[in-house]
Design an enzyme around this catalytic site. Sequence first.
Site, PDB file in Angstrom:
ATOM      1  N   GLY A 146       0.857  -1.202   0.000  1.00 55.14           N
ATOM      2  CA  GLY A 146       0.000   0.000   0.000  1.00 55.14           C
ATOM      3  C   GLY A 146       0.879   1.234   0.000  1.00 55.14           C
ATOM      4  O   GLY A 146       0.533   2.285   0.544  1.00 55.14           O
ATOM      5  N   GLN A 195      -2.144   6.571   1.790  1.00 51.55           N
ATOM      6  CA  GLN A 195      -2.092   7.597   2.848  1.00 51.55           C
ATOM      7  C   GLN A 195      -1.134   7.249   3.994  1.00 51.55           C
ATOM      8  O   GLN A 195      -0.318   8.067   4.399  1.00 51.55           O
ATOM      9  CB  GLN A 195      -3.492   7.724   3.469  1.00 51.55           C
ATOM     10  N   ALA A 207       1.225   4.987   4.164  1.00 53.79           N
ATOM     11  CA  ALA A 207       2.618   4.843   3.715  1.00 53.79           C
ATOM     12  C   ALA A 207       3.295   6.205   3.578  1.00 53.79           C
ATOM     13  O   ALA A 207       4.485   6.353   3.889  1.00 53.79           O
ATOM     14  CB  ALA A 207       2.665   4.087   2.387  1.00 53.79           C
ATOM     15  N   ARG A 267     -12.043   1.848   5.329  1.00 59.62           N
ATOM     16  CA  ARG A 267     -13.508   1.998   5.411  1.00 59.62           C
ATOM     17  C   ARG A 267     -13.912   3.451   5.218  1.00 59.62           C
ATOM     18  O   ARG A 267     -13.112   4.371   5.410  1.00 59.62           O
ATOM     19  CB  ARG A 267     -14.045   1.447   6.733  1.00 59.62           C
ATOM     20  N   ASN A 292     -11.042  -7.220   1.279  1.00 62.23           N
ATOM     21  CA  ASN A 292      -9.611  -7.192   1.610  1.00 62.23           C
ATOM     22  C   ASN A 292      -8.972  -8.545   1.904  1.00 62.23           C
ATOM     23  O   ASN A 292      -7.762  -8.698   1.712  1.00 62.23           O
ATOM     24  CB  ASN A 292      -9.379  -6.281   2.826  1.00 62.23           C
ATOM     25  N   VAL A 350      -1.722  -4.230   8.968  1.00 57.34           N
ATOM     26  CA  VAL A 350      -2.369  -2.964   9.316  1.00 57.34           C
ATOM     27  C   VAL A 350      -3.723  -2.866   8.607  1.00 57.34           C
ATOM     28  O   VAL A 350      -4.706  -2.392   9.176  1.00 57.34           O
ATOM     29  CB  VAL A 350      -1.457  -1.787   8.914  1.00 57.34           C
ATOM     30  N   GLY A 351      -3.764  -3.331   7.351  1.00 65.39           N
ATOM     31  CA  GLY A 351      -5.000  -3.254   6.550  1.00 65.39           C
ATOM     32  C   GLY A 351      -6.151  -3.929   7.282  1.00 65.39           C
ATOM     33  O   GLY A 351      -5.987  -5.001   7.861  1.00 65.39           O
ATOM     34  N   ASN A 352      -7.309  -3.305   7.266  1.00 69.17           N
ATOM     35  CA  ASN A 352      -8.459  -3.804   8.043  1.00 69.17           C
ATOM     36  C   ASN A 352      -9.306  -4.820   7.283  1.00 69.17           C
ATOM     37  O   ASN A 352      -9.350  -4.768   6.060  1.00 69.17           O
ATOM     38  CB  ASN A 352      -9.331  -2.609   8.439  1.00 69.17           C
ATOM     39  N   ASP A 384      -4.582   1.890  19.074  1.00 69.50           N
ATOM     40  CA  ASP A 384      -5.602   1.895  20.131  1.00 69.50           C
ATOM     41  C   ASP A 384      -4.939   2.143  21.490  1.00 69.50           C
ATOM     42  O   ASP A 384      -5.461   2.877  22.329  1.00 69.50           O
ATOM     43  CB  ASP A 384      -6.352   0.554  20.132  1.00 69.50           C
ATOM     44  N   HIS A 389      -9.135  -5.220  16.764  1.00 68.89           N
ATOM     45  CA  HIS A 389      -9.023  -3.795  16.416  1.00 68.89           C
ATOM     46  C   HIS A 389     -10.360  -3.405  15.782  1.00 68.89           C
ATOM     47  O   HIS A 389     -10.497  -3.306  14.559  1.00 68.89           O
ATOM     48  CB  HIS A 389      -7.862  -3.588  15.445  1.00 68.89           C
TER      49      HIS A 389
HETATM   50  P1  NAD Z   1      -5.216   4.207   1.136  1.00 72.76           P
HETATM   51  O1  NAD Z   1      -6.409   3.882   0.328  1.00 72.76           O
HETATM   52  O2  NAD Z   1      -4.745   5.608   1.211  1.00 72.76           O
HETATM   53  O3  NAD Z   1      -3.972   3.332   0.647  1.00 72.76           O
HETATM   54  C1  NAD Z   1      -4.093   1.964   0.456  1.00 72.76           C
HETATM   55  C2  NAD Z   1      -3.110   1.590  -0.634  1.00 72.76           C
HETATM   56  O4  NAD Z   1      -3.125   0.163  -0.730  1.00 72.76           O
HETATM   57  C3  NAD Z   1      -3.494   2.136  -2.019  1.00 72.76           C
HETATM   58  O5  NAD Z   1      -2.364   2.764  -2.600  1.00 72.76           O
HETATM   59  C4  NAD Z   1      -3.905   0.885  -2.781  1.00 72.76           C
HETATM   60  O6  NAD Z   1      -3.646   0.972  -4.165  1.00 72.76           O
HETATM   61  C5  NAD Z   1      -3.027  -0.155  -2.102  1.00 72.76           C
HETATM   62  N1  NAD Z   1      -3.453  -1.535  -2.321  1.00 72.76           N
HETATM   63  C6  NAD Z   1      -4.703  -2.013  -2.513  1.00 72.76           C
HETATM   64  N2  NAD Z   1      -4.659  -3.327  -2.761  1.00 72.76           N
HETATM   65  C7  NAD Z   1      -3.354  -3.688  -2.695  1.00 72.76           C
HETATM   66  C8  NAD Z   1      -2.670  -4.918  -2.888  1.00 72.76           C
HETATM   67  N3  NAD Z   1      -3.330  -6.039  -3.197  1.00 72.76           N
HETATM   68  N4  NAD Z   1      -1.336  -4.915  -2.762  1.00 72.76           N
HETATM   69  C9  NAD Z   1      -0.646  -3.794  -2.487  1.00 72.76           C
HETATM   70  N5  NAD Z   1      -1.237  -2.593  -2.322  1.00 72.76           N
HETATM   71  C10 NAD Z   1      -2.578  -2.546  -2.419  1.00 72.76           C
HETATM   72  O7  NAD Z   1      -5.487   3.601   2.606  1.00 72.76           O
HETATM   73  P2  NAD Z   1      -4.701   3.897   3.963  1.00 72.76           P
HETATM   74  O8  NAD Z   1      -5.321   5.069   4.622  1.00 72.76           O
HETATM   75  O9  NAD Z   1      -3.242   3.879   3.708  1.00 72.76           O
HETATM   76  O10 NAD Z   1      -5.155   2.619   4.816  1.00 72.76           O
HETATM   77  C11 NAD Z   1      -4.727   1.331   4.475  1.00 72.76           C
HETATM   78  C12 NAD Z   1      -5.397   0.295   5.358  1.00 72.76           C
HETATM   79  O11 NAD Z   1      -5.003   0.460   6.718  1.00 72.76           O
HETATM   80  C13 NAD Z   1      -6.926   0.373   5.377  1.00 72.76           C
HETATM   81  O12 NAD Z   1      -7.475  -0.942   5.343  1.00 72.76           O
HETATM   82  C14 NAD Z   1      -7.238   1.028   6.711  1.00 72.76           C
HETATM   83  O13 NAD Z   1      -8.533   0.704   7.163  1.00 72.76           O
HETATM   84  C15 NAD Z   1      -6.164   0.399   7.557  1.00 72.76           C
HETATM   85  N6  NAD Z   1      -5.840   1.067   8.837  1.00 72.76           N
HETATM   86  C16 NAD Z   1      -5.558   0.288   9.913  1.00 72.76           C
HETATM   87  C17 NAD Z   1      -5.196   0.851  11.113  1.00 72.76           C
HETATM   88  C18 NAD Z   1      -4.877   0.005  12.317  1.00 72.76           C
HETATM   89  O14 NAD Z   1      -4.666   0.575  13.395  1.00 72.76           O
HETATM   90  N7  NAD Z   1      -4.819  -1.307  12.219  1.00 72.76           N
HETATM   91  C19 NAD Z   1      -5.111   2.252  11.223  1.00 72.76           C
HETATM   92  C20 NAD Z   1      -5.397   3.032  10.110  1.00 72.76           C
HETATM   93  C21 NAD Z   1      -5.773   2.419   8.906  1.00 72.76           C
HETATM   94  C1  LMR Z   2      -8.308   3.402  12.800  1.00 71.67           C
HETATM   95  O1  LMR Z   2      -8.430   2.826  13.868  1.00 71.67           O
HETATM   96  O2  LMR Z   2      -8.185   4.650  12.721  1.00 71.67           O
HETATM   97  C2  LMR Z   2      -8.247   2.601  11.526  1.00 71.67           C
HETATM   98  O3  LMR Z   2      -8.480   1.250  11.785  1.00 71.67           O
HETATM   99  C3  LMR Z   2      -9.118   3.132  10.461  1.00 71.67           C
HETATM  100  C4  LMR Z   2     -10.572   2.862  10.726  1.00 71.67           C
HETATM  101  O4  LMR Z   2     -11.255   2.350   9.838  1.00 71.67           O
HETATM  102  O5  LMR Z   2     -11.037   3.199  11.815  1.00 71.67           O
END
Ligand code: NAD
Ligand code: LMR
Length: 335
Positions: free
Chosen positions: A14, A18, A20, A95, A108, A132-134, A162, A190
Amino acid sequence: MSAPKAPIRVVITGAAGQIAYSLLYPVAKGDVFGHDQPIVLVLLDIEVMLGVLKGVVMELVDCALPLLREIIPTADPNEAFEGADVAILVGAMPRKEGMERKDLLKANVKIFKVQGEALDKHAKKSVKVVVVGNPANTNAFICKKYAPSIAPENFTCLTRLDQSRAQSQVASRVHISAQDVHNIIIWGNHSSTQFPDVSHGCVLLNGQKVKIMDAVKDEAWLKGAFISTVQKRGAEVIAARKLSSALSAAKAICDHLHDWWFGTPEGRWVSMGVPSDGSYGVEKGLIFSFPVVIKPNKTYSIVTGLELDAFAKEKICATQKELIEERDQALEACA
Ligand code: NAD
Ligand code: LMR
C-alpha cells in the site's frame, strides 16, 4: 569500531497510499530499526498505482537519506517478498463513514491470502509481519494460515494505535504526558468491540507510580466514556477527515516495530495482535490483542496471570466472539 551492518529488506505494501506517505520517512531515516541499520525498501502497490508510486520514490530519493541503500517499487508480491526481513502490510481498502471495519472483510481478505502465499515462498523464515490493513486481526489470521512454513508468532497485527489513543485519553484526564501512562491493555479485535483495560495500568505522578484507577478517580468514566472513545476513535477521525487515520497509524506502526526489534523496558508491556496460545481462555490461533513483553532478541511472550474481574471477562468474551465470526467468514471467502 564494529563492522557496518548488512542492510535489511523492509517491504511496505500500500506504498502509494495515505499511511505509507507518513510511514516511509521515519522507517527510511532509521527511527524504527536503528540509526546504524541500512535498509532496502521494497514498495508494493497495485499496477494502476505504479505511476503515483514513482513520485513517492522520487521524493524518497530527494530526501538523501544515508541509511536508504535501495528502493524497489513493484506490483508483484512474489518479487516484493523475496528475502524479506520485515513486512508491513498496509495495502487494503480503508472503510468509509458509516462502515464497521469488518465490512471490509470480503474486499480485503483475499489480498492477505495472496500475500501469505508469497511470503511463504519468498520471505526469510525469520520475517516479522505486521498487518495494518483492516480488518487487521482477521487479515493477519489469513496471512498466517497461507504461510505455513513461517512460525505463527511472526504474524502480528496493529493495535498499538488503540493503545496510544487510550494512553492519551488518560494522560489528558490526569494532566500528564502520555509517556507517563504505562501498561494499559488493548484486548481483542481492532474494532469497536476491543477492550481498552486500565485496571493493571499506572501513571507516573511526581516520579511515583499510581494506579490509573486511583489517579483518575472516576470509575464511571473509565468504564464508560473512556472505553467508547477509544473504541470509536477511528470512526470519529473518518467522520472529520473523510479519510481514515494515517499520521497516527504510521506512528503506531513505528512504535510496534521498534519495540518488536529492540524489546520492551523492564516492567512494561505493550499491546499487539498476536496468535493466541490459549491464554485467558482465548481460542488458540486467533489473532487477538494481548499485553506482551518483548526481549532484546526480538521474541515476545504474552503476559500471563493478570486477574480479570467479571466486567473484563465479559468484554474479552464479546471481542473474541466477533473475531471467531470474522475468522469463519474469512475462511469461507478464501475457500
Ligand atoms: P489508502 O487507500 O490511502 O492506501 C491503500 C493503498 O493500498 C493504495 O495505494 C492501494 O492501491 C493499495 N493496495 C490495494 N490493494 C493492494 C494490494 N493487493 N497490494 C498492495 N497494495 C494494495 O489507505 P490507507 O489510509 O493507507 O489505509 C490502508 C489500510 O489500513 C486500510 O485498510 C485502513 O482501514 C487500515 N488502517 C488500519 C489501522 C490500524 O490501526 N490497524 C489504522 C489506520 C488504517
Ligand atoms: C483506525 O483505527 O483509525 C483505523 O483502523 C481506520 C478505521 O477504519 O477506523
